[in-house]
Scaffold this active site. Structure first.
Site, mmCIF file in Angstrom:
data_model
loop_
_atom_site.group_PDB
_atom_site.id
_atom_site.type_symbol
_atom_site.label_atom_id
_atom_site.label_comp_id
_atom_site.label_asym_id
_atom_site.label_seq_id
_atom_site.Cartn_x
_atom_site.Cartn_y
_atom_site.Cartn_z
ATOM 1 N N GLU A 71 0.838 -1.198 0.000
ATOM 2 C CA GLU A 71 0.000 0.000 0.000
ATOM 3 C C GLU A 71 0.873 1.250 0.000
ATOM 4 O O GLU A 71 1.998 1.240 0.511
ATOM 5 C CB GLU A 71 -0.943 0.014 1.198
ATOM 6 C CG GLU A 71 -0.299 0.235 2.549
ATOM 7 C CD GLU A 71 -1.352 0.376 3.648
ATOM 8 O OE1 GLU A 71 -1.927 1.473 3.786
ATOM 9 O OE2 GLU A 71 -1.578 -0.609 4.367
ATOM 10 N N ARG A 113 14.898 -16.237 8.627
ATOM 11 C CA ARG A 113 13.973 -15.444 9.440
ATOM 12 C C ARG A 113 13.241 -16.248 10.514
ATOM 13 O O ARG A 113 12.258 -15.785 11.073
ATOM 14 C CB ARG A 113 12.952 -14.756 8.533
ATOM 15 C CG ARG A 113 13.588 -13.842 7.495
ATOM 16 C CD ARG A 113 14.413 -12.727 8.123
ATOM 17 N NE ARG A 113 14.972 -11.836 7.092
ATOM 18 C CZ ARG A 113 15.697 -10.748 7.336
ATOM 19 N NH1 ARG A 113 15.950 -10.410 8.599
ATOM 20 N NH2 ARG A 113 16.167 -10.004 6.354
#
Length: 246
Positions: free
Chosen positions: A102, A200
């Site tokens: 976004e 991660r």
């Protein structure tokens, strides 16, 4: 129902992340037909109708001996909502990943901010490359909670003042901190996801230890759970071979 201006500007706090698998074309069979084309040619398509569990050994062999390309012929798209600082780390993973996030230029950013939960370890001990995080005291958690909330509220109030004064969104957003939540679509294949997970997440089965920031690990754990259901044989081979991407 449409939010009122007051509701839109009301600051909200979260301590979690959102990860949703929204689209996929991924199965253990995808690994098998991609691998067997080298020896079977067009007959490799027969794998589409076979029980992949009968070829568990081939998948493990490919993983163990680092024949990586057969693990690329699949696709998973995730919707992720997380603090901006998570995305800044996430976007370092470029090979085999596509992103659309976004934009603070094109929409008014919502006042949703990250505040660490009480179980989030706060104190770093040791030097770079050889450190650990340990629990914070009640006083430290209180400081983090109070300081982050106050900082977020002040930053968003400044953002709103600039917008109301007619300042462009791309300028007004400069006051907002990286604890603001953003959202994105992230598309990957199993090979690129395995590389991401190897870096991660912390895991006892990992050949190479990793020390990820907890917040991106929260995202990784949810992606891993979704992938494990789609490709269970590949997932098992990944863990059996030290959680190293082929």
């Amino acid at each position: 129902m449409t939010e009122t201006p007051q509701e839109k500007s009301a600051v909200r706090f979260r301590d979690d992340v959102t990860v949703e698998l929204i689209k996929h074309s991924a199965s253990d069979q995808d690994v098998l037909w991609a691998a067997r084309v080298s020896t079977a040619g067009e007959k490799s398509l027969d794998e589409l109708d076979k029980d992949a569990s009968r070829s568990r050994g081939l998948i493990n062999y490919l993983m163990r001996d680092k024949h990586g390309s057969p693990f690329e012929h699949n696709s998973m798209t995730f919707f992720v909502s997380a603090p901006i600082f998570v995305f800044r780390e996430f976007h370092r993973h470029r090979v085999g990943w596509s992103y659309n996030e976004e934009s603070g230029r094109y929409r008014e950013l919502l006042p949703v901010f990250y505040v660490p939960a009480t179980e989030r370890r706060l104190v770093q001990r040791g030097k770079p490359g050889a450190y650990e995080f340990v629990d914070g005291t009640a006083e430290q958690h209180a400081v983090v909670d109070e300081a982050t909330r106050a900082g977020y509220e002040a930053a968003y109030a400044a953002y709103r003042r600039m917008l109301e004064a007619g300042v462009a969104r791309e300028v007004a957003r400069t006051t907002l901190p990286v604890g603001l939540y953003s959202s994105m679509y992230a598309t990957c294949n199993a090979r690129s996801l395995m590389h991401f997970l190897g870096l991660r997440t912390r895991h006892d089965d990992a050949t190479f230890p990793s020390f990820p920031q907890r917040e991106i690990e929260m995202v990784a754990e949810r992606m891993e759970a979704a992938w494990a259901e789609l490709m269970p044989l590949t997932y098992a081979a990944f863990n059996a071979n030290g959680r190293v991407a082929p």
